[in-house]
Design a protein around this motif. Structure first.
Motif, mmCIF file in Angstrom:
data_model
loop_
_atom_site.group_PDB
_atom_site.id
_atom_site.type_symbol
_atom_site.label_atom_id
_atom_site.label_comp_id
_atom_site.label_asym_id
_atom_site.label_seq_id
_atom_site.Cartn_x
_atom_site.Cartn_y
_atom_site.Cartn_z
ATOM 1 N N CYS A 117 0.731 -1.315 -0.022
ATOM 2 C CA CYS A 117 -0.021 -0.252 0.048
ATOM 3 C C CYS A 117 1.008 1.284 -0.149
ATOM 4 O O CYS A 117 0.601 2.191 -0.637
ATOM 5 C CB CYS A 117 -0.871 0.044 1.271
ATOM 6 S SG CYS A 117 -2.230 -1.169 1.109
ATOM 7 N N ILE A 118 1.913 1.511 0.560
ATOM 8 C CA ILE A 118 2.767 2.521 0.819
ATOM 9 C C ILE A 118 3.692 2.499 -0.225
ATOM 10 O O ILE A 118 4.334 3.579 -0.328
ATOM 11 C CB ILE A 118 3.302 2.592 2.279
ATOM 12 C CG1 ILE A 118 4.468 1.715 2.653
ATOM 13 C CG2 ILE A 118 2.158 2.846 3.368
ATOM 14 C CD1 ILE A 118 5.079 1.855 3.846
ATOM 15 N N THR A 119 3.935 1.713 -0.881
ATOM 16 C CA THR A 119 5.374 1.637 -1.625
ATOM 17 C C THR A 119 4.750 1.601 -3.509
ATOM 18 O O THR A 119 5.463 1.772 -4.437
ATOM 19 C CB THR A 119 6.202 0.683 -1.540
ATOM 20 O OG1 THR A 119 5.753 -0.664 -1.851
ATOM 21 C CG2 THR A 119 6.848 0.948 -0.334
ATOM 22 N N GLU A 120 3.574 0.789 -3.656
ATOM 23 C CA GLU A 120 3.131 0.731 -5.032
ATOM 24 C C GLU A 120 1.683 1.157 -5.220
ATOM 25 O O GLU A 120 1.417 1.553 -6.442
ATOM 26 C CB GLU A 120 3.068 -0.817 -5.431
ATOM 27 C CG GLU A 120 4.429 -1.451 -5.321
ATOM 28 C CD GLU A 120 4.232 -2.816 -5.697
ATOM 29 O OE1 GLU A 120 3.653 -3.472 -6.469
ATOM 30 O OE2 GLU A 120 5.170 -3.675 -4.738
ATOM 31 N N CYS A 121 0.751 1.323 -4.404
ATOM 32 C CA CYS A 121 -0.604 1.955 -4.418
ATOM 33 C C CYS A 121 -0.575 3.480 -4.685
ATOM 34 O O CYS A 121 0.062 4.076 -3.758
ATOM 35 C CB CYS A 121 -1.444 1.467 -3.500
ATOM 36 S SG CYS A 121 -2.987 1.972 -3.687
ATOM 37 N N SER A 122 -0.976 4.093 -5.622
ATOM 38 C CA SER A 122 -1.177 5.167 -5.973
ATOM 39 C C SER A 122 -1.768 6.039 -4.892
ATOM 40 O O SER A 122 -1.277 7.208 -4.355
ATOM 41 C CB SER A 122 -1.933 5.725 -7.261
ATOM 42 O OG SER A 122 -3.157 5.315 -7.366
ATOM 43 N N VAL A 123 -2.846 5.488 -4.237
ATOM 44 C CA VAL A 123 -3.576 6.123 -3.112
ATOM 45 C C VAL A 123 -2.691 6.161 -1.876
ATOM 46 O O VAL A 123 -2.492 7.009 -1.199
ATOM 47 C CB VAL A 123 -5.022 5.338 -2.824
ATOM 48 C CG1 VAL A 123 -5.556 6.176 -1.636
ATOM 49 C CG2 VAL A 123 -5.998 5.515 -4.096
ATOM 50 N N GLY A 124 -2.152 4.954 -1.519
ATOM 51 C CA GLY A 124 -1.236 4.699 -0.453
ATOM 52 C C GLY A 124 0.111 5.865 -0.721
ATOM 53 O O GLY A 124 0.266 6.303 0.619
ATOM 54 N N LEU A 125 0.381 5.755 -1.910
ATOM 55 C CA LEU A 125 1.721 6.968 -1.977
ATOM 56 C C LEU A 125 1.155 8.481 -1.515
ATOM 57 O O LEU A 125 1.886 9.172 -1.123
ATOM 58 C CB LEU A 125 2.072 6.855 -3.518
ATOM 59 C CG LEU A 125 2.832 5.741 -3.598
ATOM 60 C CD1 LEU A 125 3.167 5.704 -5.350
ATOM 61 C CD2 LEU A 125 4.221 5.556 -2.908
ATOM 62 N N ARG A 126 -0.238 8.617 -2.035
ATOM 63 C CA ARG A 126 -0.570 9.942 -1.607
ATOM 64 C C ARG A 126 -0.845 10.069 -0.192
ATOM 65 O O ARG A 126 -0.653 11.163 0.435
ATOM 66 C CB ARG A 126 -1.922 10.279 -2.399
ATOM 67 C CG ARG A 126 -1.774 10.727 -3.740
ATOM 68 C CD ARG A 126 -3.132 11.490 -4.356
ATOM 69 N NE ARG A 126 -4.086 10.161 -4.490
ATOM 70 C CZ ARG A 126 -5.186 10.396 -5.119
ATOM 71 N NH1 ARG A 126 -5.867 11.310 -5.243
ATOM 72 N NH2 ARG A 126 -5.996 9.313 -5.098
ATOM 73 N N ILE A 127 -1.221 9.231 0.546
ATOM 74 C CA ILE A 127 -1.236 9.090 2.219
ATOM 75 C C ILE A 127 -0.102 9.326 2.644
ATOM 76 O O ILE A 127 0.043 10.089 3.748
ATOM 77 C CB ILE A 127 -2.141 7.979 2.317
ATOM 78 C CG1 ILE A 127 -3.599 7.880 1.898
ATOM 79 C CG2 ILE A 127 -2.144 7.735 3.897
ATOM 80 C CD1 ILE A 127 -4.443 6.496 2.290
ATOM 81 N N ARG A 128 0.891 8.491 1.912
ATOM 82 C CA ARG A 128 2.317 8.599 2.537
ATOM 83 C C ARG A 128 2.787 9.939 2.538
ATOM 84 O O ARG A 128 3.442 10.491 3.214
ATOM 85 C CB ARG A 128 3.114 7.797 2.134
ATOM 86 C CG ARG A 128 4.537 7.657 2.457
ATOM 87 C CD ARG A 128 5.226 6.450 1.704
ATOM 88 N NE ARG A 128 6.680 6.396 2.068
ATOM 89 C CZ ARG A 128 7.466 5.597 1.278
ATOM 90 N NH1 ARG A 128 7.123 5.011 0.365
ATOM 91 N NH2 ARG A 128 8.722 6.018 1.476
ATOM 92 N N SER A 129 2.432 10.495 1.259
ATOM 93 C CA SER A 129 3.040 11.941 1.023
ATOM 94 C C SER A 129 2.290 13.035 2.046
ATOM 95 O O SER A 129 3.038 13.795 2.720
ATOM 96 C CB SER A 129 2.989 12.464 -0.400
ATOM 97 O OG SER A 129 2.951 13.811 -0.345
ATOM 98 N N HIS A 130 1.193 12.865 2.272
ATOM 99 C CA HIS A 130 0.427 13.700 3.213
ATOM 100 C C HIS A 130 0.955 13.532 4.694
ATOM 101 O O HIS A 130 1.167 14.314 5.473
ATOM 102 C CB HIS A 130 -0.984 13.510 3.222
ATOM 103 C CG HIS A 130 -1.810 14.188 2.054
ATOM 104 N ND1 HIS A 130 -1.599 15.276 1.739
ATOM 105 C CD2 HIS A 130 -2.499 13.478 1.150
ATOM 106 C CE1 HIS A 130 -2.304 15.548 0.581
ATOM 107 N NE2 HIS A 130 -3.014 14.526 0.327
ATOM 108 N N GLY A 131 1.288 12.156 4.981
ATOM 109 C CA GLY A 131 1.724 11.913 6.395
ATOM 110 C C GLY A 131 3.076 12.429 6.645
ATOM 111 O O GLY A 131 3.620 12.742 7.482
#
Length: 57
Positions: free
Chosen positions: A39-53
């Protein structure tokens, strides 16, 4: 600023992550850790969440 960022993260998670078939499939085929990593390395939504985090640091 912090509250807006948390709101954005929650909205993304509620809209896209709850009921996500890829997340469910990764949990069934692997571990919770491997599903989280996907989720945090490959999913586009996960990457956005990670960026916000990262903005919360």
């Amino acid at each position: 600023m912090k509250e807006k960022t948390l709101l954005k993260i929650n909205q993304l998670e509620e809209k896209y992550c709850h009921g996500c078939l890829l997340k469910k499939m990764n949990r069934e085929q692997g571990t919770r850790t491997s599903a989280h990593k996907f989720c945090i390395t490959e999913c586009s939504v996960g990457l956005r969440i990670r960026s916000h985090g990262n903005q919360l640091q």
